[in-house]
Design a protein around this motif. Structure first.
Motif, PDB file in Angstrom:
ATOM      1  N   LEU A 183       0.786  -1.213   0.044  1.00 59.53           N
ATOM      2  CA  LEU A 183      -0.112  -0.020   0.056  1.00 59.53           C
ATOM      3  C   LEU A 183       0.883   1.288   0.029  1.00 59.53           C
ATOM      4  O   LEU A 183       0.489   2.128  -0.815  1.00 59.53           O
ATOM      5  CB  LEU A 183      -0.910  -0.045   1.312  1.00 59.53           C
ATOM      6  N   LEU A 184       1.922   1.300   0.839  1.00 56.44           N
ATOM      7  CA  LEU A 184       2.792   2.441   0.859  1.00 56.44           C
ATOM      8  C   LEU A 184       3.370   2.559  -0.536  1.00 56.44           C
ATOM      9  O   LEU A 184       3.676   3.743  -1.332  1.00 56.44           O
ATOM     10  CB  LEU A 184       4.011   2.130   1.997  1.00 56.44           C
TER      11      LEU A 184
ATOM     12  N   GLN B 231       2.217   1.725  -3.419  1.00 55.16           N
ATOM     13  CA  GLN B 231       1.100   2.185  -4.013  1.00 55.16           C
ATOM     14  C   GLN B 231       0.703   3.735  -3.885  1.00 55.16           C
ATOM     15  O   GLN B 231       0.464   4.386  -5.007  1.00 55.16           O
ATOM     16  CB  GLN B 231      -0.136   1.351  -4.096  1.00 55.16           C
ATOM     17  N   TYR B 232       0.845   3.974  -3.034  1.00 52.70           N
ATOM     18  CA  TYR B 232       0.221   5.494  -2.674  1.00 52.70           C
ATOM     19  C   TYR B 232       1.553   6.468  -2.930  1.00 52.70           C
ATOM     20  O   TYR B 232       1.202   7.557  -2.816  1.00 52.70           O
ATOM     21  CB  TYR B 232      -0.380   5.385  -1.322  1.00 52.70           C
ATOM     22  N   ASN B 233       2.685   6.072  -2.847  1.00 57.00           N
ATOM     23  CA  ASN B 233       3.997   6.986  -2.718  1.00 57.00           C
ATOM     24  C   ASN B 233       4.822   6.282  -3.639  1.00 57.00           C
ATOM     25  O   ASN B 233       5.841   5.854  -3.458  1.00 57.00           O
ATOM     26  CB  ASN B 233       4.326   7.259  -1.529  1.00 57.00           C
TER      27      ASN B 233
ATOM     28  N   LYS C 125       8.455   6.373  -2.369  1.00 55.81           N
ATOM     29  CA  LYS C 125       8.384   5.211  -1.656  1.00 55.81           C
ATOM     30  C   LYS C 125       8.701   5.219  -0.303  1.00 55.81           C
ATOM     31  O   LYS C 125       9.604   4.648   0.357  1.00 55.81           O
ATOM     32  CB  LYS C 125       9.191   3.939  -2.278  1.00 55.81           C
TER      33      LYS C 125
ATOM     34  N   VAL D 104       2.534   9.386   4.272  1.00 60.16           N
ATOM     35  CA  VAL D 104       1.677   9.340   3.602  1.00 60.16           C
ATOM     36  C   VAL D 104       0.270   9.759   4.216  1.00 60.16           C
ATOM     37  O   VAL D 104      -0.155   9.008   5.139  1.00 60.16           O
ATOM     38  CB  VAL D 104       1.580   8.073   2.384  1.00 60.16           C
TER      39      VAL D 104
ATOM     40  N   LEU E 174      -3.627   9.434   3.592  1.00 59.25           N
ATOM     41  CA  LEU E 174      -4.913   8.924   2.818  1.00 59.25           C
ATOM     42  C   LEU E 174      -6.002   9.538   3.243  1.00 59.25           C
ATOM     43  O   LEU E 174      -6.533   9.365   4.376  1.00 59.25           O
ATOM     44  CB  LEU E 174      -4.638   7.530   3.042  1.00 59.25           C
TER      45      LEU E 174
ATOM     46  N   GLY F  61      -9.305   7.942   0.482  1.00 54.77           N
ATOM     47  CA  GLY F  61      -8.836   7.215  -0.504  1.00 54.77           C
ATOM     48  C   GLY F  61      -7.803   8.107  -1.593  1.00 54.77           C
ATOM     49  O   GLY F  61      -7.249   7.163  -2.393  1.00 54.77           O
ATOM     50  N   LYS F  62      -7.627   9.276  -1.211  1.00 55.91           N
ATOM     51  CA  LYS F  62      -6.636   9.855  -2.114  1.00 55.91           C
ATOM     52  C   LYS F  62      -5.399  10.307  -1.257  1.00 55.91           C
ATOM     53  O   LYS F  62      -5.476  10.680  -0.202  1.00 55.91           O
ATOM     54  CB  LYS F  62      -7.506  11.463  -2.327  1.00 55.91           C
ATOM     55  N   PRO F  63      -4.220   9.622  -1.676  1.00 56.69           N
ATOM     56  CA  PRO F  63      -2.850   9.933  -0.995  1.00 56.69           C
ATOM     57  C   PRO F  63      -2.227  11.290  -1.527  1.00 56.69           C
ATOM     58  O   PRO F  63      -2.460  11.763  -2.390  1.00 56.69           O
ATOM     59  CB  PRO F  63      -2.188   8.689  -1.668  1.00 56.69           C
TER      60      PRO F  63
ATOM     61  N   ALA G 120       1.502  12.767  -0.444  1.00 54.62           N
ATOM     62  CA  ALA G 120       2.954  12.489   0.050  1.00 54.62           C
ATOM     63  C   ALA G 120       3.917  13.598   0.374  1.00 54.62           C
ATOM     64  O   ALA G 120       3.458  14.915   0.055  1.00 54.62           O
ATOM     65  CB  ALA G 120       3.715  11.599  -0.916  1.00 54.62           C
TER      66      ALA G 120
END
Length: 227
Positions: free
Chosen positions: A44-45, A47-49, A53, A57, A59, A62-64, A66
């Motif tokens: 998930l990390l 995916q969201y950043n 990486k 992050v 969220l 549902g919108k990340p 960074a």
């Protein structure tokens, strides 16, 4: 249905603590998700950043989002209560400047002064003194960088406000002292004494163990590196 807020972070990261502090000052409930940033970052990390990486992050529904300073501004713009940035455009720009100064100048210099090759530490310490002198001047006797209340610059400066004095105790390298920087040193006490800040910081002994292990690891690597 209310906001769904999650924070992907690491307990030993001052950057993660920034995000949690901002949410707590605004009274925003959130779910905290601890990441193993050293050995096993979650899917998930990543995916969201996907660019950096790394934590933190945020969220939000549902919108990340960074990068900690970007997240702080997002939080302030999304939840208007208890603002951490000034309303005046000039003062807001100044706060952004000093928050970025801490990230771009202060923290790298401190890391070099403590973790850098021995021959470079003295010069790095001079860089740290210049940075702290600039912060001392900007503080200018105020209780916080935000004035009477904690603001974005104070939150961004949590590394100086808490971690730096622990690093000094662990390493014996004195960078921030009451004699050299009386206003800034007093600010660190005021910052940590704030109940919301204190509740969001891990015990000094736990942080000390992690810092010492990190320093030992870095210095061992330097001794093995070819000249």
């Amino acid at each position: 249905m209310g906001d769904e807020v999650k924070v992907f972070g690491f307990w030993g990261s001052p950057f993660s603590r920034r995000v949690e502090l901002a949410l707590r000052f605004k009274g925003i409930p959130y779910e905290y998700i601890e990441e193993d940033v050293i050995g096993n970052k979650s899917p998930l990390l990543l995916q969201y950043n996907p660019v950096h990486k790394k934590v933190p992050v945020l969220l939000h529904n549902g919108k990340p989002i960074a990068e900690s300073l970007v997240i702080l501004e997002y939080i302030d713009e999304t939840w208007k209560s208890n603002p951490i940035l000034p309303e005046d455009p000039y003062n807001k720009a100044k706060a952004r400047f000093w928050a970025k100064f801490i990230d771009d100048k202060c923290m790298p210099a401190i890391q070099k002064a403590v973790l850098g090759p021995e021959k470079e530490r003295e010069q790095a310490a001079e860089e740290v003194y210049d940075c702290l002198k600039a912060l001392e001047s900007e503080l200018n006797g105020k209780r916080f960088f935000g004035g009477d209340t904690i603001g974005m610059v104070d939150i961004a400066g949590n590394f100086v406000g808490y971690w730096l004095r622990i690093i000094q105790e662990v390493t014996g390298v004195e960078l921030l002292s009451a004699e050299k920087f009386p206003h800034l040193f007093k600010w660190t006490d005021e910052f940590v004494s704030c109940s919301i800040v204190g509740e969001n910081l891990h015990p000094k002994d736990k942080v000390s163990v992690v810092i010492k292990a990190r320093i030992d690891q870095m210095r061992e690597a330097q001794t093995k590196a070819p000249n």
